[in-house]
Design a protein around this motif. Structure first.
Motif, PDB file in Angstrom:
ATOM      1  N   MET A   1       0.840  -1.194   0.000  1.00 50.65           N
ATOM      2  CA  MET A   1       0.000   0.000   0.000  1.00 50.65           C
ATOM      3  C   MET A   1       0.891   1.267   0.000  1.00 50.65           C
ATOM      4  O   MET A   1       1.932   1.269   0.625  1.00 50.65           O
ATOM      5  CB  MET A   1      -0.883  -0.007   1.245  1.00 50.65           C
ATOM      6  N   ARG A   2       0.421   2.272  -0.727  1.00 51.78           N
ATOM      7  CA  ARG A   2       1.215   3.501  -0.818  1.00 51.78           C
ATOM      8  C   ARG A   2       0.570   4.619   0.004  1.00 51.78           C
ATOM      9  O   ARG A   2      -0.652   4.649   0.143  1.00 51.78           O
ATOM     10  CB  ARG A   2       1.261   3.912  -2.291  1.00 51.78           C
ATOM     11  N   ILE A   3       1.391   5.516   0.515  1.00 49.19           N
ATOM     12  CA  ILE A   3       0.844   6.658   1.244  1.00 49.19           C
ATOM     13  C   ILE A   3       1.023   7.897   0.374  1.00 49.19           C
ATOM     14  O   ILE A   3       2.113   8.137  -0.157  1.00 49.19           O
ATOM     15  CB  ILE A   3       1.542   6.804   2.608  1.00 49.19           C
ATOM     16  N   HIS A   4      -0.064   8.659   0.224  1.00 46.21           N
ATOM     17  CA  HIS A   4      -0.016   9.819  -0.668  1.00 46.21           C
ATOM     18  C   HIS A   4       0.194  11.141   0.067  1.00 46.21           C
ATOM     19  O   HIS A   4       0.844  12.044  -0.437  1.00 46.21           O
ATOM     20  CB  HIS A   4      -1.334   9.930  -1.444  1.00 46.21           C
ATOM     21  N   THR A   5      -0.419  11.238   1.251  1.00 42.88           N
ATOM     22  CA  THR A   5      -0.517  12.571   1.878  1.00 42.88           C
ATOM     23  C   THR A   5       0.372  12.703   3.101  1.00 42.88           C
ATOM     24  O   THR A   5       0.384  11.827   3.968  1.00 42.88           O
ATOM     25  CB  THR A   5      -1.986  12.831   2.304  1.00 42.88           C
ATOM     26  N   ALA A   6       1.081  13.829   3.157  1.00 43.37           N
ATOM     27  CA  ALA A   6       1.765  14.223   4.398  1.00 43.37           C
ATOM     28  C   ALA A   6       1.034  15.445   4.948  1.00 43.37           C
ATOM     29  O   ALA A   6       0.869  16.444   4.244  1.00 43.37           O
ATOM     30  CB  ALA A   6       3.223  14.570   4.125  1.00 43.37           C
ATOM     31  N   VAL A   7       0.568  15.332   6.187  1.00 42.80           N
ATOM     32  CA  VAL A   7      -0.064  16.461   6.873  1.00 42.80           C
ATOM     33  C   VAL A   7       1.024  17.206   7.643  1.00 42.80           C
ATOM     34  O   VAL A   7       1.787  16.581   8.395  1.00 42.80           O
ATOM     35  CB  VAL A   7      -1.161  15.962   7.844  1.00 42.80           C
TER      36      VAL A   7
ATOM     37  N   PHE B   1      -1.932   7.976   6.275  1.00 38.02           N
ATOM     38  CA  PHE B   1      -1.253   9.232   5.940  1.00 38.02           C
ATOM     39  C   PHE B   1      -0.071   9.436   6.872  1.00 38.02           C
ATOM     40  O   PHE B   1       0.043   8.765   7.899  1.00 38.02           O
ATOM     41  CB  PHE B   1      -2.232  10.415   6.027  1.00 38.02           C
ATOM     42  N   ALA B   2       0.786  10.387   6.491  1.00 40.40           N
ATOM     43  CA  ALA B   2       1.933  10.740   7.343  1.00 40.40           C
ATOM     44  C   ALA B   2       1.674  12.088   8.002  1.00 40.40           C
ATOM     45  O   ALA B   2       0.912  12.907   7.474  1.00 40.40           O
ATOM     46  CB  ALA B   2       3.197  10.814   6.483  1.00 40.40           C
ATOM     47  N   VAL B   3       2.286  12.301   9.145  1.00 40.09           N
ATOM     48  CA  VAL B   3       2.284  13.633   9.786  1.00 40.09           C
ATOM     49  C   VAL B   3       3.739  14.029  10.008  1.00 40.09           C
ATOM     50  O   VAL B   3       4.539  13.211  10.497  1.00 40.09           O
ATOM     51  CB  VAL B   3       1.538  13.623  11.138  1.00 40.09           C
ATOM     52  N   ILE B   4       4.067  15.251   9.612  1.00 39.38           N
ATOM     53  CA  ILE B   4       5.438  15.751   9.797  1.00 39.38           C
ATOM     54  C   ILE B   4       5.367  17.077  10.537  1.00 39.38           C
ATOM     55  O   ILE B   4       4.699  18.010  10.075  1.00 39.38           O
ATOM     56  CB  ILE B   4       6.123  16.022   8.438  1.00 39.38           C
ATOM     57  N   LEU B   5       6.042  17.177  11.672  1.00 39.29           N
ATOM     58  CA  LEU B   5       6.090  18.465  12.375  1.00 39.29           C
ATOM     59  C   LEU B   5       7.275  19.275  11.853  1.00 39.29           C
ATOM     60  O   LEU B   5       8.419  18.797  11.889  1.00 39.29           O
ATOM     61  CB  LEU B   5       6.221  18.263  13.888  1.00 39.29           C
ATOM     62  N   PRO B   6       6.989  20.485  11.377  1.00 36.98           N
ATOM     63  CA  PRO B   6       8.063  21.258  10.743  1.00 36.98           C
ATOM     64  C   PRO B   6       9.122  21.767  11.718  1.00 36.98           C
ATOM     65  O   PRO B   6      10.182  22.196  11.294  1.00 36.98           O
ATOM     66  CB  PRO B   6       7.310  22.429  10.080  1.00 36.98           C
ATOM     67  N   ASP B   7       8.860  21.684  13.037  1.00 38.14           N
ATOM     68  CA  ASP B   7       9.879  22.083  14.026  1.00 38.14           C
ATOM     69  C   ASP B   7      11.025  21.085  14.075  1.00 38.14           C
ATOM     70  O   ASP B   7      12.128  21.428  14.496  1.00 38.14           O
ATOM     71  CB  ASP B   7       9.278  22.103  15.434  1.00 38.14           C
ATOM     72  N   ASP B   8      10.757  19.838  13.730  1.00 38.15           N
ATOM     73  CA  ASP B   8      11.782  18.797  13.840  1.00 38.15           C
ATOM     74  C   ASP B   8      12.440  18.574  12.488  1.00 38.15           C
ATOM     75  O   ASP B   8      11.851  17.957  11.605  1.00 38.15           O
ATOM     76  CB  ASP B   8      11.159  17.475  14.318  1.00 38.15           C
ATOM     77  N   LEU B   9      13.656  19.077  12.328  1.00 36.78           N
ATOM     78  CA  LEU B   9      14.412  18.784  11.106  1.00 36.78           C
ATOM     79  C   LEU B   9      15.251  17.556  11.372  1.00 36.78           C
ATOM     80  O   LEU B   9      16.026  17.511  12.333  1.00 36.78           O
ATOM     81  CB  LEU B   9      15.342  19.940  10.742  1.00 36.78           C
ATOM     82  N   LEU B  10      15.088  16.543  10.532  1.00 35.00           N
ATOM     83  CA  LEU B  10      15.824  15.291  10.705  1.00 35.00           C
ATOM     84  C   LEU B  10      16.720  15.117   9.488  1.00 35.00           C
ATOM     85  O   LEU B  10      16.234  15.047   8.354  1.00 35.00           O
ATOM     86  CB  LEU B  10      14.838  14.129  10.828  1.00 35.00           C
ATOM     87  N   VAL B  11      18.010  15.100   9.740  1.00 39.74           N
ATOM     88  CA  VAL B  11      18.976  15.102   8.632  1.00 39.74           C
ATOM     89  C   VAL B  11      19.759  13.794   8.669  1.00 39.74           C
ATOM     90  O   VAL B  11      20.401  13.474   9.668  1.00 39.74           O
ATOM     91  CB  VAL B  11      19.944  16.300   8.773  1.00 39.74           C
TER      92      VAL B  11
END
Ligand code: UTP
Length: 288
Positions: A1-7, A125-135
């Motif tokens: 299964m594929r995930i399309h959306t990042a919130v 779906f995915a959720v990404i918090l923009p405060d956390d930069l992961l490099v």
């Protein structure tokens, strides 16, 4: 299964960046030369997402402006020998669709995610918090998606946190024999900001999640906690009635850009790691 959306929840007040956030959303504060939200959108793109739902609040229209294609800016970049930047923006616009659900009032991170329900539709779906930069070498969301394909359910990203700082995190509680592999753990619960002595593990939740659509029902049933906010972790814990919950211990360096000093550290360390800026930064630091 594929995930399309990042919130990407970006409706918060950004009080720790006042007075800057009087006029500018904190997600547009730069790390070296790109806003924090730009990096997390790139992470979503590199992890295979094709739809970005940025949850905004009234007054944060500049976020929408940032991702709007602009022929004039494209032309300017190309005439100033900044083709690589033009290409980066073009790729984002060609490969991603953006939507902007609105959170009218800051009722918490869980509520912000619930505001994206229609934009997501009935899919994982995915959720990404923009405060956390992961490099790291591989985008963290892509690492998590691999684990999710093997063990579908709700996923939270975690990192090892020293005892002195654990009480600032949501902390995961591992299920007995819950180790799926060296980075993936089945959970039996999460505890929000526990006192260090009673924390159920040293694994704190960081801003990346892969969630099943039933989480929306769980969030809708979740009542506000102590500070009047609907917590995302409460909704995810409630959803354990429908889906197993896993933690994924990612491989990357994390920069917490939710405070001015964290943002400065991210800029400094990322400038030191970039071939086009490293020499100049080293030069300044010689005198310090
Ligand atoms: P924070 O707890 O860091 O809050 O939110 P904040 O408003 O961004 O910053 P401070 O604490 O006032 O300085 C974590 C994430 O959740 C989003 C924020 O935009 C941030 O990405 N959020 C938080 C919302 O979208 N809505 C909310 O009601 C609360």
């Amino acid at each position: 299964m594929r995930i399309h959306t990042a919130v990407i929840p970006a409706a918060g007040l950004g009080t720790r960046f006042l007075p800057f956030t009087k006029a500018v959303p904190k997600e547009l504060a730069p790390v070296v030369d790109r806003p924090t939200i730009h990096y997390v959108v790139q992470e979503a793109l590199a992890s295979g997402m094709d739809h970005i739902a940025i949850v905004v609040s009234p007054g944060k229209e500049a976020l929408q402006e940032y991702f709007k294609p602009s022929a004039a800016i494209d032309h300017l970049l190309r005439t100033r020998a900044m083709d690589a930047v033009a290409h980066e923006l073009q790729e984002m616009n060609e490969r991603l669709t953006f939507s902007y659900p609105v959170q009218e009032r800051q009722l918490g991170l869980g509520h912000a995610v619930l505001c994206a329900r229609e934009a997501v539709g009935g899919e994982p779906f995915a959720v990404i918090l923009p405060d956390d930069l992961l490099v790291g070498d591989e985008p963290v969301l892509a690492q998590m998606l691999r684990a999710w394909q093997r063990s579908p359910g709700n996923f939270v990203a975690v990192e090892e946190v020293p005892k002195s700082r654990i009480s600032a995190y949501g902390v995961v509680e591992l299920a007995p024999n819950g180790e799926i592999d060296s980075r993936t753990y089945r959970l039996q619960g999460v505890v929000e900001k526990p006192p260090a002595d009673t924390a159920p593990s040293n694994l704190g939740i960081v801003g990346r999640y892969i969630l099943m659509p039933e989480v929306f029902d769980s969030l809708a049933e979740t009542r506000p906690g102590a500070i009047g906010e609907i917590q995302l972790t409460d909704g995810i814990a409630r959803c354990m009635a429908y889906h197993p919950l896993y933690a994924y211990r990612y491989q990357a360096v994390r920069y917490d850009c939710g405070t001015p000093l964290g943002l400065l550290r991210a800029s400094l360390e990322m400038a030191l790691a970039r071939p086009d800026t490293a020499a100049e930064v080293r030069e300044w630091r010689k005198g310090t």
